[in-house]
Design a protein around this motif. Structure first.
Motif, PDB file in Angstrom:
ATOM      1  N   ILE A 289      -4.479  -5.198 -15.556  1.00 10.95           N
ATOM      2  CA  ILE A 289      -4.563  -3.778 -15.216  1.00 10.95           C
ATOM      3  C   ILE A 289      -3.492  -3.027 -15.998  1.00 10.95           C
ATOM      4  O   ILE A 289      -2.377  -3.514 -16.169  1.00 10.95           O
ATOM      5  N   ASP A 290      -3.818  -1.831 -16.467  1.00  6.81           N
ATOM      6  CA  ASP A 290      -2.851  -1.041 -17.224  1.00  6.81           C
ATOM      7  C   ASP A 290      -1.777  -0.459 -16.307  1.00  6.81           C
ATOM      8  O   ASP A 290      -0.587  -0.664 -16.526  1.00  6.81           O
ATOM      9  N   SER A 291      -2.199   0.293 -15.290  1.00  8.16           N
ATOM     10  CA  SER A 291      -1.248   0.997 -14.421  1.00  8.16           C
ATOM     11  C   SER A 291      -1.679   0.832 -12.969  1.00  8.16           C
ATOM     12  O   SER A 291      -2.828   1.109 -12.624  1.00  8.16           O
ATOM     13  N   LEU A 292      -0.746   0.397 -12.114  1.00  2.56           N
ATOM     14  CA  LEU A 292      -1.068   0.098 -10.719  1.00  2.56           C
ATOM     15  C   LEU A 292       0.066   0.543  -9.807  1.00  2.56           C
ATOM     16  O   LEU A 292       1.234   0.269 -10.081  1.00  2.56           O
ATOM     17  N   VAL A 293      -0.298   1.221  -8.723  1.00  3.46           N
ATOM     18  CA  VAL A 293       0.637   1.493  -7.638  1.00  3.46           C
ATOM     19  C   VAL A 293       0.215   0.624  -6.464  1.00  3.46           C
ATOM     20  O   VAL A 293      -0.932   0.668  -6.020  1.00  3.46           O
ATOM     21  N   CYS A 294       1.144  -0.174  -5.978  1.00  5.01           N
ATOM     22  CA  CYS A 294       0.910  -1.036  -4.816  1.00  5.01           C
ATOM     23  C   CYS A 294       1.714  -0.467  -3.647  1.00  5.01           C
ATOM     24  O   CYS A 294       2.956  -0.452  -3.677  1.00  5.01           O
ATOM     25  N   PHE A 295       1.008   0.031  -2.639  1.00  2.00           N
ATOM     26  CA  PHE A 295       1.642   0.639  -1.467  1.00  2.00           C
ATOM     27  C   PHE A 295       1.903  -0.411  -0.390  1.00  2.00           C
ATOM     28  O   PHE A 295       1.152  -1.381  -0.259  1.00  2.00           O
ATOM     29  N   ALA A 296       2.959  -0.182   0.385  1.00  2.00           N
ATOM     30  CA  ALA A 296       3.261  -1.010   1.556  1.00  2.00           C
ATOM     31  C   ALA A 296       3.525  -0.059   2.723  1.00  2.00           C
ATOM     32  O   ALA A 296       4.463   0.726   2.691  1.00  2.00           O
ATOM     33  N   HIS A 297       2.666  -0.155   3.724  1.00  3.97           N
ATOM     34  CA  HIS A 297       2.774   0.750   4.878  1.00  3.97           C
ATOM     35  C   HIS A 297       3.865   0.304   5.844  1.00  3.97           C
ATOM     36  O   HIS A 297       4.382  -0.806   5.764  1.00  3.97           O
ATOM     37  N   GLY A 298       4.174   1.189   6.773  1.00  2.00           N
ATOM     38  CA  GLY A 298       5.219   0.925   7.759  1.00  2.00           C
ATOM     39  C   GLY A 298       4.758   0.051   8.906  1.00  2.00           C
ATOM     40  O   GLY A 298       3.586  -0.326   9.011  1.00  2.00           O
ATOM     41  N   LYS A 299       5.683  -0.245   9.785  1.00  2.00           N
ATOM     42  CA  LYS A 299       5.459  -1.162  10.903  1.00  2.00           C
ATOM     43  C   LYS A 299       4.320  -0.711  11.813  1.00  2.00           C
ATOM     44  O   LYS A 299       3.490  -1.512  12.217  1.00  2.00           O
ATOM     45  N   GLU A 300       4.277   0.560  12.133  1.00  2.00           N
ATOM     46  CA  GLU A 300       3.311   1.063  13.104  1.00  2.00           C
ATOM     47  C   GLU A 300       2.116   1.759  12.474  1.00  2.00           C
ATOM     48  O   GLU A 300       1.255   2.260  13.189  1.00  2.00           O
ATOM     49  N   SER A 301       2.058   1.816  11.163  1.00  2.00           N
ATOM     50  CA  SER A 301       0.948   2.519  10.517  1.00  2.00           C
ATOM     51  C   SER A 301      -0.002   1.505   9.883  1.00  2.00           C
ATOM     52  O   SER A 301       0.123   0.307  10.092  1.00  2.00           O
ATOM     53  N   GLY A 302      -0.937   1.998   9.096  1.00  2.00           N
ATOM     54  CA  GLY A 302      -1.904   1.122   8.456  1.00  2.00           C
ATOM     55  C   GLY A 302      -1.934   1.347   6.963  1.00  2.00           C
ATOM     56  O   GLY A 302      -1.255   2.233   6.439  1.00  2.00           O
ATOM     57  N   PRO A 303      -2.764   0.571   6.269  1.00  2.00           N
ATOM     58  CA  PRO A 303      -2.767   0.604   4.812  1.00  2.00           C
ATOM     59  C   PRO A 303      -3.291   1.902   4.201  1.00  2.00           C
ATOM     60  O   PRO A 303      -3.003   2.170   3.037  1.00  2.00           O
ATOM     61  N   TRP A 304      -4.031   2.693   4.940  1.00  2.00           N
ATOM     62  CA  TRP A 304      -4.563   3.931   4.378  1.00  2.00           C
ATOM     63  C   TRP A 304      -4.257   5.118   5.274  1.00  2.00           C
ATOM     64  O   TRP A 304      -5.116   5.971   5.525  1.00  2.00           O
ATOM     65  N   GLY A 305      -3.020   5.201   5.738  1.00  2.00           N
ATOM     66  CA  GLY A 305      -2.573   6.353   6.515  1.00  2.00           C
ATOM     67  C   GLY A 305      -2.511   7.609   5.666  1.00  2.00           C
ATOM     68  O   GLY A 305      -2.739   7.587   4.449  1.00  2.00           O
ATOM     69  N   ARG A 306      -2.189   8.691   6.308  1.00  2.00           N
ATOM     70  CA  ARG A 306      -2.192  10.015   5.668  1.00  2.00           C
ATOM     71  C   ARG A 306      -1.323  10.076   4.410  1.00  2.00           C
ATOM     72  O   ARG A 306      -1.750  10.567   3.369  1.00  2.00           O
ATOM     73  N   LYS A 307      -0.086   9.563   4.502  1.00  2.00           N
ATOM     74  CA  LYS A 307       0.822   9.604   3.342  1.00  2.00           C
ATOM     75  C   LYS A 307       0.282   8.780   2.182  1.00  2.00           C
ATOM     76  O   LYS A 307       0.269   9.232   1.041  1.00  2.00           O
ATOM     77  N   ILE A 308      -0.165   7.571   2.487  1.00  2.00           N
ATOM     78  CA  ILE A 308      -0.659   6.701   1.417  1.00  2.00           C
ATOM     79  C   ILE A 308      -1.908   7.299   0.790  1.00  2.00           C
ATOM     80  O   ILE A 308      -2.052   7.280  -0.440  1.00  2.00           O
ATOM     81  N   GLN A 309      -2.805   7.857   1.598  1.00  2.00           N
ATOM     82  CA  GLN A 309      -4.004   8.479   1.030  1.00  2.00           C
ATOM     83  C   GLN A 309      -3.627   9.598   0.059  1.00  2.00           C
ATOM     84  O   GLN A 309      -4.171   9.693  -1.043  1.00  2.00           O
ATOM     85  N   ARG A 310      -2.683  10.430   0.485  1.00  2.03           N
ATOM     86  CA  ARG A 310      -2.274  11.562  -0.372  1.00  2.03           C
ATOM     87  C   ARG A 310      -1.615  11.073  -1.657  1.00  2.03           C
ATOM     88  O   ARG A 310      -1.905  11.558  -2.748  1.00  2.03           O
ATOM     89  N   LEU A 311      -0.717  10.103  -1.540  1.00  2.00           N
ATOM     90  CA  LEU A 311      -0.031   9.596  -2.727  1.00  2.00           C
ATOM     91  C   LEU A 311      -0.980   8.793  -3.622  1.00  2.00           C
ATOM     92  O   LEU A 311      -0.833   8.801  -4.849  1.00  2.00           O
ATOM     93  N   ALA A 312      -1.957   8.133  -3.036  1.00  2.21           N
ATOM     94  CA  ALA A 312      -2.956   7.421  -3.823  1.00  2.21           C
ATOM     95  C   ALA A 312      -3.755   8.405  -4.677  1.00  2.21           C
ATOM     96  O   ALA A 312      -4.058   8.119  -5.842  1.00  2.21           O
ATOM     97  N   ASP A 313      -4.071   9.568  -4.106  1.00  2.00           N
ATOM     98  CA  ASP A 313      -4.771  10.599  -4.890  1.00  2.00           C
ATOM     99  C   ASP A 313      -3.922  11.050  -6.080  1.00  2.00           C
ATOM    100  O   ASP A 313      -4.431  11.230  -7.190  1.00  2.00           O
ATOM    101  N   VAL A 314      -2.615  11.223  -5.840  1.00  2.61           N
ATOM    102  CA  VAL A 314      -1.699  11.605  -6.919  1.00  2.61           C
ATOM    103  C   VAL A 314      -1.690  10.512  -7.991  1.00  2.61           C
ATOM    104  O   VAL A 314      -1.781  10.803  -9.192  1.00  2.61           O
TER     105      VAL A 314
END
Length: 166
Positions: free
Chosen positions: A2-27
């Motif tokens: 893969i050329d460019s990849l962002v790998c997110f890690a969510h917090g203890k009480e959240s999930g892999p596609w919470g609001r912040k991660i969804q927004r930053l994934a769009d960016v």
């Protein structure tokens, strides 16, 4: 590879596609990055989460690890093995008793965002990490989740990705 990849890690009480991660994934996608966000919700053990990320071995020509809260710990602790080109931390849960080792292998391009009113992770921990690793540090008028400042975080993340080496 893969050329460019962002790998997110969510917090203890959240999930892999919470609001912040969804927004930053769009960016990230708008900047040409692929994104992945593993689900760590099966365990609250931060070291088990680090082991899970290391087992996934995300690789890219330009790899960014991004984590929030406990996910910040996971991302930071994985740097020594995964050698990312960038590290983006939001309210990272660092330096807690029992999981207080100093992260190693932190890339030169490193950014920390923390809320002044964080009731979960004291702001001093972000200061300690940023000072030790010479990371960009953004202190916001926000609580631990940082959700009230998601637009600001998205702008900071966009700038961060723009500074990634080509």
């Amino acid at each position: 590879m893969i050329d460019s990849l962002v790998c997110f890690a969510h917090g203890k009480e959240s999930g892999p596609w919470g609001r912040k991660i969804q927004r930053l994934a769009d960016v990230a996608r708008s900047r040409g990055f692929e994104v992945m966000s593993p689900d760590y919700s099966h365990t609250h053990d931060p070291n088990a989460r680090v082991a899970q990320l290391l087992a996934l071995r995300p690789q890219a020509r330009r790899l960014v690890l991004a984590g929030s809260s406990m996910g910040g710990y996971v991302s930071a602790m994985a740097c020594a093995d995964l050698a990312p080109h960038g590290l983006f931390l939001m309210a990272p849960a660092l330096y807690f008793p029992g999981w207080d080792a100093e992260p190693e292998g932190i890339p030169a391009l490193c950014c920390v965002i923390h809320g002044w009113h964080d009731e979960i992770v004291p702001v001093e921990r972000a200061l300690r990490f940023a000072k030790r690793h010479k990371a960009d540090l953004h202190l916001l008028d926000a609580e631990h989740t940082l959700n009230a400042r998601i637009d600001t975080i998205a702008q900071i993340f966009d700038d961060f990705l723009a500074r990634m080496p080509s």
